[in-house]
Scaffold this active site. Structure first.
Site, PDB file in Angstrom:
ATOM      1  CG  ASN A   7      -4.880  -4.753   2.832  1.00  0.00           C
ATOM      2  OD1 ASN A   7      -3.920  -5.508   2.885  1.00  0.00           O
ATOM      3  ND2 ASN A   7      -4.886  -3.682   2.070  1.00  0.00           N
ATOM      4  CG  HIS A  10       0.861  -5.005   6.341  1.00  0.00           C
ATOM      5  ND1 HIS A  10       1.972  -4.523   5.674  1.00  0.00           N
ATOM      6  CD2 HIS A  10      -0.077  -4.034   6.241  1.00  0.00           C
ATOM      7  CE1 HIS A  10       1.719  -3.312   5.208  1.00  0.00           C
ATOM      8  NE2 HIS A  10       0.481  -2.997   5.539  1.00  0.00           N
ATOM      9  CG  HIS A  43      -1.700  -1.931  -2.774  1.00  0.00           C
ATOM     10  ND1 HIS A  43      -1.400  -0.760  -2.110  1.00  0.00           N
ATOM     11  CD2 HIS A  43      -1.374  -1.705  -4.077  1.00  0.00           C
ATOM     12  CE1 HIS A  43      -0.920   0.133  -2.964  1.00  0.00           C
ATOM     13  NE2 HIS A  43      -0.883  -0.426  -4.160  1.00  0.00           N
ATOM     14  NE  ARG A  45       3.580   0.105  -2.207  1.00  0.00           N
ATOM     15  CZ  ARG A  45       3.016   1.243  -1.766  1.00  0.00           C
ATOM     16  NH1 ARG A  45       1.968   1.203  -0.974  1.00  0.00           N
ATOM     17  NH2 ARG A  45       3.515   2.408  -2.102  1.00  0.00           N
ATOM     18  NE  ARG A  49       6.611  -0.866  -0.406  1.00  0.00           N
ATOM     19  CZ  ARG A  49       6.367   0.420  -0.137  1.00  0.00           C
ATOM     20  NH1 ARG A  49       5.734   0.744   0.966  1.00  0.00           N
ATOM     21  NH2 ARG A  49       6.756   1.360  -0.948  1.00  0.00           N
ATOM     22  CD  GLU A  73      -5.920  -1.390  -1.364  1.00  0.00           C
ATOM     23  OE1 GLU A  73      -4.729  -1.032  -1.262  1.00  0.00           O
ATOM     24  OE2 GLU A  73      -6.673  -1.486  -0.410  1.00  0.00           O
ATOM     25  CB  THR A 104      -1.984   4.176   0.140  1.00  0.00           C
ATOM     26  OG1 THR A 104      -1.691   2.830  -0.221  1.00  0.00           O
ATOM     27  CG2 THR A 104      -2.566   4.915  -1.031  1.00  0.00           C
ATOM     28  CD  GLU A 154     -11.112   1.793   0.432  1.00  0.00           C
ATOM     29  OE1 GLU A 154     -11.393   0.893  -0.371  1.00  0.00           O
ATOM     30  OE2 GLU A 154     -10.255   1.679   1.325  1.00  0.00           O
ATOM     31  CG  HIS A 197      -4.889   4.223   4.898  1.00  0.00           C
ATOM     32  ND1 HIS A 197      -3.976   4.626   5.842  1.00  0.00           N
ATOM     33  CD2 HIS A 197      -4.178   3.663   3.898  1.00  0.00           C
ATOM     34  CE1 HIS A 197      -2.762   4.342   5.408  1.00  0.00           C
ATOM     35  NE2 HIS A 197      -2.852   3.748   4.235  1.00  0.00           N
TER      36      HIS A 197
HETATM   37  N1  PXP Z   1      -7.923   0.905   1.660  1.00  0.00           N
HETATM   38  C1  PXP Z   1      -6.934   1.243   0.807  1.00  0.00           C
HETATM   39  C2  PXP Z   1      -7.312   1.785  -0.525  1.00  0.00           C
HETATM   40  C3  PXP Z   1      -5.577   1.054   1.140  1.00  0.00           C
HETATM   41  O1  PXP Z   1      -4.607   1.414   0.284  1.00  0.00           O
HETATM   42  C4  PXP Z   1      -5.272   0.458   2.388  1.00  0.00           C
HETATM   43  C5  PXP Z   1      -3.842   0.187   2.747  1.00  0.00           C
HETATM   44  O2  PXP Z   1      -3.281  -0.682   1.831  1.00  0.00           O
HETATM   45  C6  PXP Z   1      -6.338   0.108   3.230  1.00  0.00           C
HETATM   46  C7  PXP Z   1      -7.639   0.363   2.853  1.00  0.00           C
HETATM   47  C8  PXP Z   1      -6.090  -0.540   4.554  1.00  0.00           C
HETATM   48  O3  PXP Z   1      -5.391   0.330   5.382  1.00  0.00           O
HETATM   49  P1  PXP Z   1      -4.803  -0.223   6.746  1.00  0.00           P
HETATM   50  O4  PXP Z   1      -3.819  -1.290   6.387  1.00  0.00           O
HETATM   51  O5  PXP Z   1      -4.179   0.977   7.354  1.00  0.00           O
HETATM   52  O6  PXP Z   1      -5.949  -0.765   7.532  1.00  0.00           O
END
Ligand code: PXP
Length: 251
Positions: A7, A10, A43, A45, A49, A73, A104, A154, A197
């Protein structure tokens, strides 16, 4: 082999902190795929952001060119379903979204929102997306996800990772048991199982060892670690830990 979805949200958070054009999420995605990521997760949003609409187009193009899946996402809103139907990503992951949350928090309530979620799932599937629902490892949510027509669930690993990092051994073990049972139930219902997550190097192994899990989605920790060791190195280490967990489990 257990797949790793990276992901890259960030990277956009850092870019947006200065309102600049860099660092570019698509460049991070390119590096992640070259380093062994099996797919890219992003994602979009509602408040934009981190990644924005232009990023989605660039990421989708990149993944198509590389023959790798983009996991989009999104909240269960008409706007997001419309964007996803237009972009036609490989996969869509429906997540709960509240504007005031930092990230999330918790899983989607598929039991209460079943008709709305089933409708979004049907529209996304008709556009060719594989649909996953981001849920807690709760039997009622898992059953409702299958009934809503999703192909994937998930499982939210945030509470497990928080408890493990805080040294709350018994709480972490109890949540891990729920994840294990949830993965087994979901697989028995014909659902593909993903998890994500809050996962870091310390928490990845117990999650990766759950045999029904086909994919982990990891973002914040990898992007943070990339500051110190570079993204390819961070991904390689995570991959090594994931593969070791699977191997240990098989022995
Ligand atoms: N899976 C989903 C559905 C999420 O919403 C997120 C965070 O955006 C992640 C995985 C990844 O989480 P993390 O950034 O904490 O590794």
């Amino acid at each position: 082999m257990l797949r790793l979805g990276v992901n890259i949200d960030h990277v956009a958070t850092i870019r947006n902190a200065r309102g600049a054009s860099y660092p570019e999420p698509v460049r991070a995605a390119e590096l992640a795929l070259a380093a062994g990521a099996d797919g890219i997760t992003a994602h979009l949003r509602e408040d934009r952001r981190h990644i924005g609409d232009a990023d989605v187009a660039l990421l989708n193009d990149l993944c198509l060119r590389r023959g790798k899946p983009l996991n989009f996402e999104m909240a269960v809103t008409d706007e997001m379903v419309g964007i996803a139907v237009g972009a036609r990503p490989h996969a869509a992951c429906l997540v709960p979204e509240r504007r005031e949350e930092v990230t999330t928090e918790g899983g989607l309530d598929v039991v209460r929102g079943q008709s709305r979620i089933a409708d979004a799932t049907a529209r996304l599937r008709a556009a060719g997306a594989r649909v996953s629902l981001f849920i807690e490892a709760d039997p009622a949510q898992i059953r409702a996800s299958a009934e809503a027509g999703a192909q994937v669930v998930e499982l939210h690993t945030g509470a497990y990772c928080d408890a493990a990092r805080a040294g709350e051994v018994e709480r972490a073990a109890a949540i891990l048991e729920r994840l294990q049972a949830g993965a087994a139930l979901a697989a028995s219902l014909g659902l593909e199982v993903h998890a994500g997550h809050g996962i870091d190097y310390a928490t990845v192994k117990p999650v990766a060892a759950i045999p029904q899990i086909a994919e982990l989605n990891i973002g914040h920790f990898l992007i943070g670690e990339a500051i110190f060791v570079g993204l390819p190195q961070a991904i390689l280490r995570m991959r090594t830990l994931m593969d070791a967990a699977r191997l240990d489990h098989a022995l």
